[in-house]
Design a protein around this motif. Structure first.
Motif, PDB file in Angstrom:
ATOM      1  N   SER A   1       0.841  -1.328  -0.085  1.00 40.96           N
ATOM      2  CA  SER A   1       0.025  -0.094  -0.018  1.00 40.96           C
ATOM      3  C   SER A   1       0.979   1.074   0.150  1.00 40.96           C
ATOM      4  CB  SER A   1      -1.010  -0.021   1.234  1.00 40.96           C
ATOM      5  OG  SER A   1      -1.698   1.109   1.274  1.00 40.96           O
ATOM      6  N   ALA A   2       0.169   2.454  -0.326  1.00 36.00           N
ATOM      7  CA  ALA A   2       0.913   3.719  -0.148  1.00 36.00           C
ATOM      8  C   ALA A   2      -0.113   4.744   0.077  1.00 36.00           C
ATOM      9  CB  ALA A   2       1.494   3.743  -1.757  1.00 36.00           C
ATOM     10  N   GLY A   3       0.234   5.692   0.716  1.00 34.02           N
ATOM     11  CA  GLY A   3      -0.536   6.838   1.157  1.00 34.02           C
ATOM     12  C   GLY A   3      -1.643   6.626   2.035  1.00 34.02           C
TER      13      GLY A   3
ATOM     14  N   TYR B   1      -2.519  -8.219  -1.703  1.00 38.41           N
ATOM     15  CA  TYR B   1      -3.469  -7.238  -1.800  1.00 38.41           C
ATOM     16  C   TYR B   1      -2.887  -5.904  -1.956  1.00 38.41           C
ATOM     17  CZ  TYR B   1      -5.534 -11.080   1.161  1.00 38.41           C
ATOM     18  OH  TYR B   1      -6.042 -12.583   1.663  1.00 38.41           O
ATOM     19  N   THR B   2      -3.692  -5.030  -2.662  1.00 35.52           N
ATOM     20  CA  THR B   2      -3.093  -3.656  -2.724  1.00 35.52           C
ATOM     21  C   THR B   2      -4.070  -2.665  -2.851  1.00 35.52           C
ATOM     22  OG1 THR B   2      -1.372  -2.408  -4.026  1.00 35.52           O
ATOM     23  CG2 THR B   2      -2.921  -3.812  -5.278  1.00 35.52           C
ATOM     24  N   CYS B   3      -3.639  -1.565  -2.481  1.00 34.33           N
ATOM     25  CA  CYS B   3      -4.482  -0.117  -2.501  1.00 34.33           C
ATOM     26  C   CYS B   3      -3.346   1.022  -2.466  1.00 34.33           C
ATOM     27  CB  CYS B   3      -5.525   0.008  -1.379  1.00 34.33           C
ATOM     28  SG  CYS B   3      -6.566   1.335  -1.370  1.00 34.33           S
ATOM     29  N   GLY B   4      -3.826   1.893  -3.583  1.00 31.35           N
ATOM     30  CA  GLY B   4      -2.876   3.007  -3.517  1.00 31.35           C
ATOM     31  C   GLY B   4      -3.086   3.623  -5.003  1.00 31.35           C
TER      32      GLY B   4
ATOM     33  N   THR C   1      -0.891   0.049  -8.283  1.00 34.24           N
ATOM     34  CA  THR C   1      -1.664  -1.045  -8.712  1.00 34.24           C
ATOM     35  C   THR C   1      -1.138  -2.027  -9.914  1.00 34.24           C
ATOM     36  OG1 THR C   1      -3.550   0.051  -9.451  1.00 34.24           O
ATOM     37  CG2 THR C   1      -3.529  -0.359  -7.370  1.00 34.24           C
ATOM     38  N   ASP C   2      -0.929  -1.090 -11.012  1.00 36.60           N
ATOM     39  CA  ASP C   2      -0.462  -1.624 -12.360  1.00 36.60           C
ATOM     40  C   ASP C   2       0.692  -2.253 -12.071  1.00 36.60           C
ATOM     41  OD1 ASP C   2      -2.403  -0.459 -13.449  1.00 36.60           O
ATOM     42  OD2 ASP C   2      -1.381   1.448 -14.303  1.00 36.60           O
TER      43      ASP C   2
ATOM     44  N   GLU D   1      -7.975  -2.680  -4.327  1.00 34.01           N
ATOM     45  CA  GLU D   1      -8.724  -1.751  -3.999  1.00 34.01           C
ATOM     46  C   GLU D   1      -8.361  -0.465  -4.593  1.00 34.01           C
ATOM     47  OE1 GLU D   1     -11.912  -0.316  -0.794  1.00 34.01           O
ATOM     48  OE2 GLU D   1     -11.613  -1.967  -2.674  1.00 34.01           O
ATOM     49  N   GLN D   2      -9.195  -0.068  -5.693  1.00 29.67           N
ATOM     50  CA  GLN D   2      -8.687   1.156  -6.299  1.00 29.67           C
ATOM     51  C   GLN D   2      -9.550   2.538  -5.864  1.00 29.67           C
ATOM     52  OE1 GLN D   2      -9.667  -1.047 -10.046  1.00 29.67           O
ATOM     53  NE2 GLN D   2      -7.749  -0.419 -10.924  1.00 29.67           N
TER      54      GLN D   2
END
Length: 557
Positions: free
Chosen positions: A364-366, A436-439, A444-445, A464-465
């Motif tokens: 994740s980021a931010g 899992y990723t959100c950011g 995400t790409d 999660e976009q």
């Protein structure tokens, strides 16, 4: 039954609800009819559409107008009329539901501003063109209105404020159409306005002398007349709770009121909000991993946010001020304050963990960290195998929560030149891992591409976009009521296509979060996107701003 924060104003003097002056003729604006469909936990035909051209009015009303409840099929209830001037009052009093207060909202067959419950009387005979109708009774509002307007006590407010609408029986059937004049032919009972009957029906419910006079009104509908007869016979008031709030499983709990009890800065851009239910929830549930809520922030402004943690009684959000904010984050950060009451949707799980994962890799980021804080607490407390990789720009939000993860978290400070090494992360992940990723979109790409290059199946990568891709294959839409067929292009949204052919579709966020633009689907397959619909709502509806049909779909429009 939940308490209501709403305090009713003092009731009027019933003597002021008598002898209104005759109204001047005015034109019929529109006739409406509806089909039975879902309205919360109910079946109802409250959603009505305008009718075009000359319309036949029979003894039972409009032929195409359906009724889900057998008790509504009666010559005394052939047509429902509503005063649209009430809608402006509702908007002022309940701004969170403002988009829903528009002509037709109460399921009326006809509407005008010129007359209302205080200016019309039981037994009034009115000509609509060549048709003659007679006012039979006030509408007795029910719990369906709570779901229709997303207000848990809407039915109670409606009857208390004398804004229920009124019903007609048909004296002379015939054909009517928009533009026909409504004219008062006779008024045999000027002492008994619709509102005065409602006063003794809903306010002064023990006045036996008045009840005897009301029962003696020949034109009064049998439904209302029988209620007064029952009170006179038993000496007591019938139980109204089921009608006003619904039975088991029928109460309106999709939206509730929460108070902001804490607002604190986490970073220069991120603010944490703690929201506490105004009415205590009897059996509060713990926020599950991937939970989110929708917030009504006034007018058509509805936004969805990930829940950081807590319970359904008291939970926390983390909101980042978006420089391109269309109102949501800016309102919360700059306007909302401790003590304010917000209308909040039910906490739902949109981004859950995979239960049988060998390892959970979270990237994740931010502000994307808010999508995972509840999940990270859960993973740590249950002793599961997980690792967080989190990048920030020099300020760490929710630092105490992240610090508690110890060696299960790797933090990257981009201001110090530290960068996520996606190849290294994927190389060290176990074969049965779920990622899992959100950011931001670039993150995400990168996660998707790197996971694919390391052989992770697509089913093991969860996104999660912040935004939703709305383009896709073209599809065809048939509008059942309007008898139109439209083509939605590859880069066009259904919402835009519907508006292009003159359909009045409400919308707000236009990224799939708020649910305002929901349309009813009669037939066909849908590629659902966004978080604005519950899973149970997806079988019969779609978000026109982001979701797409597959091949051909039929909408109830």
């Amino acid at each position: 039954m939940a308490r209501s924060r709403w305090v009713a104003p003092p009731p009027p003097d019933p003597d002021t609800l008598r002898n209104p002056p005759p109204f001047k003729p005015f034109p019929l604006l529109q006739l409406r009819a509806g089909k039975v469909k879902k309205c919360g936990p109910f079946e109802s035909a409250i959603s009505k559409v305008p009718l075009i051209g000359p319309i036949e009015i029979t003894k039972d009303g409009i032929k195409s107008d359906e009724h889900a409840y057998a008790g509504h099929i009666s010559p005394d209830k052939a047509l429902l009329h509503y005063c649209t001037a009430h809608y402006e009052e509702w908007k002022k009093e309940i701004p969170a539901s403002e988009p829903l207060f528009k002509p037709g909202g109460f399921g009326e067959n006809l509407f005008n501003t010129e007359v209302n419950e205080k200016t019309l009387c039981i037994g009034d005979r009115i000509a609509i063109g060549d048709v003659i109708v007679e006012i039979s009774e006030p509408r007795a509002p029910c719990a369906k209105l709570n779901h229709r307007f997303e207000v848990k006590d809407m039915a109670k407010r409606t009857q208390t404020l004398f804004r229920t609408g009124w019903l007609y029986r048909i004296i002379k059937p015939g054909i009517v159409q928009a533009g026909d004049m409504l004219r008062l032919l006779e008024r045999p009972y000027p002492d008994w306005t619709v509102a005065r009957v409602m006063y003794y029906l809903f306010v002064d419910t023990k006045n036996a002398e008045m009840m005897k006079q009301i029962v003696a009104l020949d034109p009064l509908g049998f439904d209302i007349k029988d209620r007064f007869k029952g009170r006179l016979a038993s000496g007591s008031l019938e139980d109204q709770n089921r009608r006003l709030y619904g039975g088991d499983g029928q109460k309106m709990d999709l939206w509730n009121e929460y108070k902001i009890v804490e607002k604190r800065r986490e970073t220069s851009k991120v603010t944490a909000f703690v929201l506490e239910a105004v009415d205590d929830i009897t059996e509060p549930s713990v926020v599950e991993p991937g939970g989110h809520v929708r917030l009504k922030l006034g007018g058509k402004l509805v936004r969805a946010y990930s829940v950081v943690g807590g319970t359904s009684n008291c939970f926390e959000l983390g909101i980042s001020l978006d420089p391109n904010s269309r109102g949501g984050s800016r309102y919360l950060q700059e306007v909302a304050k401790v003590g304010d009451i917000l209308t909040v949707g039910r906490i739902t799980t949109s981004f859950p963990l995979v239960k049988d994962a060998e390892q959970h890799i979270i990237i994740s980021a931010g502000i994307g960290i808010t999508a995972f804080t509840a999940a990270l607490d859960f993973l740590r407390n249950t002793g599961q195998n997980f690792h967080l990789h989190y990048a920030h720009a020099g300020e760490l939000p929710f630092a105490s929560r992240i610090d508690a993860l110890g060696t299960s978290a790797t933090i990257y400070n981009k201001s110090l030149g530290q960068r996520l090494d996606m190849n290294s992360i994927m190389f060290n992940a176990k074969g049965g891992s779920h990622i899992y990723t959100c950011g931001p979109q670039r993150l995400t790409d990168d996660v998707v591409a790197t996971a694919q290059s390391h052989g992770f199946p697509q089913s093991s990568v969860h996104l999660e976009q912040f935004t939703v891709t709305t383009s896709g294959d073209p599809f065809t839409v048939e509008l059942r009521e309007s008898k139109k067929t439209i083509e939605v292009g590859a880069t066009q949204t259904l919402l835009d296509a519907l508006k292009a052919v003159g359909m009045d579709i409400d919308s707000s966020c236009e990224v799939g979060n708020c649910g305002t633009c929901k349309v009813d689907v009669c037939h066909g397959r849908v590629d659902h996107k966004g978080t604005g619909l519950l899973e149970s709502e997806r079988g019969e509806g779609m978000l026109s701003c982001v979701s797409r049909g597959i091949g051909k779909i039929v909408l109830d429009l």
